[in-house]
Structures are given as C-alpha cells and as structure tokens.
Motif scaffolding. Structure first.
Motif, PDB file in Angstrom:
ATOM      1  N   ILE A 168       0.891  -1.414   0.025  1.00  0.00           N
ATOM      2  CA  ILE A 168       0.025   0.025   0.080  1.00  0.00           C
ATOM      3  C   ILE A 168       0.893   1.217   0.024  1.00  0.00           C
ATOM      4  O   ILE A 168       0.557   2.210  -0.832  1.00  0.00           O
ATOM      5  N   ALA A 169       1.792   1.179   0.670  1.00  0.00           N
ATOM      6  CA  ALA A 169       2.897   2.570   0.980  1.00  0.00           C
ATOM      7  C   ALA A 169       3.751   2.769  -0.572  1.00  0.00           C
ATOM      8  O   ALA A 169       3.966   3.853  -0.381  1.00  0.00           O
ATOM      9  N   SER A 170       3.721   1.714  -1.102  1.00  0.00           N
ATOM     10  CA  SER A 170       4.865   1.871  -2.125  1.00  0.00           C
ATOM     11  C   SER A 170       3.742   2.079  -3.314  1.00  0.00           C
ATOM     12  O   SER A 170       4.457   2.238  -4.726  1.00  0.00           O
ATOM     13  N   GLY A 171       2.531   2.311  -3.213  1.00  0.00           N
ATOM     14  CA  GLY A 171       1.711   2.663  -4.190  1.00  0.00           C
ATOM     15  C   GLY A 171       1.066   1.544  -5.286  1.00  0.00           C
ATOM     16  O   GLY A 171       0.872   1.641  -6.414  1.00  0.00           O
ATOM     17  N   VAL A 172       1.029   0.206  -4.850  1.00  0.00           N
ATOM     18  CA  VAL A 172       0.572  -0.885  -5.834  1.00  0.00           C
ATOM     19  C   VAL A 172      -1.028  -0.345  -5.914  1.00  0.00           C
ATOM     20  O   VAL A 172      -1.707  -0.185  -5.050  1.00  0.00           O
ATOM     21  N   VAL A 209      11.704  -7.654  -9.790  1.00  0.00           N
ATOM     22  CA  VAL A 209      12.581  -7.332  -8.566  1.00  0.00           C
ATOM     23  C   VAL A 209      12.923  -5.983  -8.498  1.00  0.00           C
ATOM     24  O   VAL A 209      13.264  -5.441  -7.593  1.00  0.00           O
ATOM     25  N   GLY A 210      13.002  -5.476  -9.808  1.00  0.00           N
ATOM     26  CA  GLY A 210      13.496  -3.900  -9.866  1.00  0.00           C
ATOM     27  C   GLY A 210      12.751  -2.709  -9.161  1.00  0.00           C
ATOM     28  O   GLY A 210      13.237  -1.928  -8.738  1.00  0.00           O
ATOM     29  N   ASP A 211      11.293  -3.340  -9.166  1.00  0.00           N
ATOM     30  CA  ASP A 211      10.376  -2.448  -8.398  1.00  0.00           C
ATOM     31  C   ASP A 211      10.257  -2.862  -7.220  1.00  0.00           C
ATOM     32  O   ASP A 211       9.490  -3.921  -6.488  1.00  0.00           O
ATOM     33  N   PHE A 212      11.200  -2.327  -6.279  1.00  0.00           N
ATOM     34  CA  PHE A 212      11.655  -2.962  -5.083  1.00  0.00           C
ATOM     35  C   PHE A 212      10.481  -3.074  -3.837  1.00  0.00           C
ATOM     36  O   PHE A 212      10.219  -4.149  -3.300  1.00  0.00           O
ATOM     37  N   GLY A 213       9.695  -1.802  -3.906  1.00  0.00           N
ATOM     38  CA  GLY A 213       8.750  -1.680  -2.712  1.00  0.00           C
ATOM     39  C   GLY A 213       7.639  -2.981  -3.011  1.00  0.00           C
ATOM     40  O   GLY A 213       7.142  -3.808  -2.136  1.00  0.00           O
ATOM     41  N   PRO A 214       7.176  -3.083  -4.167  1.00  0.00           N
ATOM     42  CA  PRO A 214       6.022  -3.950  -4.404  1.00  0.00           C
ATOM     43  C   PRO A 214       6.334  -5.317  -4.480  1.00  0.00           C
ATOM     44  O   PRO A 214       5.682  -6.411  -3.853  1.00  0.00           O
TER      45      PRO A 214
END
Length: 124
Positions: free
Chosen positions: A25-29, A87-92
C-alpha cells in the motif's frame, strides 16, 4: 495451558503478511481499496491467536482460515505474479514476497498448531 510455539509462529507469520500488505500500500501498488480489509483480517486474527489460543483451541482454526482466504484472493486476483517477477520495483516486490510467504507460512504453522492442540487432547 500455554500457547504453543506453533501458535506463536502462526501469529508471527500473520503479522508478516500484514507488513507485506502495508509495504504494498505504501509503495503505491494499484488496486487496493481505500480501506483494505487484508491487514485487518490478518492482524486481528494474529492478535486473537496470540491472546486466546491458550484458552480456546478453536481460535487456532482462524489462523488457518484467514491466511488461506487472503491467499485464495491473491491467486484469483493474480497481479501478485507480476510484482514477484519485477525485482527492480523493490517496494511492491518486497511487500508481495512478505505477503505471499507470510500467508503460506501462517497456513502451514496454523495446521501444525491445530494438529498439536487437538492431538494433546485426544491423548488425555
């Protein structure tokens, strides 16, 4: 009667799932509702397992039902696969890995907790 190690592990992994959802949620998924039910379902279940399972064995079943419910929802919705592949989109990625790993481990430790709790009763 004390809480079993399996019940504590079950609650821990439920909280890991909550952390994963919060990170997503915090990383904007995209796709989360304004008030997502997942953190409440897993978090409240974890609290119930920790506080009530020593007294009421049936609470341990919630530690199986809640993570399986979230896992089935994730499988039906399906977008978690793409987040785990990127893997590059670390937060999600991290949030999804924690969620999926947490609910699988919670379900397994929940089964262990239930089987141990009811095996002890049958042995009496």
């Amino acid at each position: 009667m004390n809480r079993s190690a399996a019940a504590v592990a079950n609650a821990f992994f439920l909280f890991v799932g909550v952390a994963g959802l919060i990170i997503q949620i915090a990383s904007g998924v995209p796709g989360f509702p304004d008030i997502p039910p997942g953190p409440f379902i897993l978090g409240i279940t974890g609290i119930l397992v920790l506080t009530l399972s020593a007294r009421f064995r049936w609470v341990l079943f919630l530690g199986i039902v809640a993570p399986v419910f979230i896992l089935v929802g994730a499988l039906l919705e399906g977008s978690f696969r793409a987040r785990l592949a990127d893997v590059g989109d670390f937060g999600p990625f991290v949030g999804t890995a924690l969620l999926i790993g947490g609910v699988i481990a919670a379900a397994v430790s929940g089964v262990v907790a239930v089987s141990r709790a009811y095996r002890r009763v049958a042995a009496r």
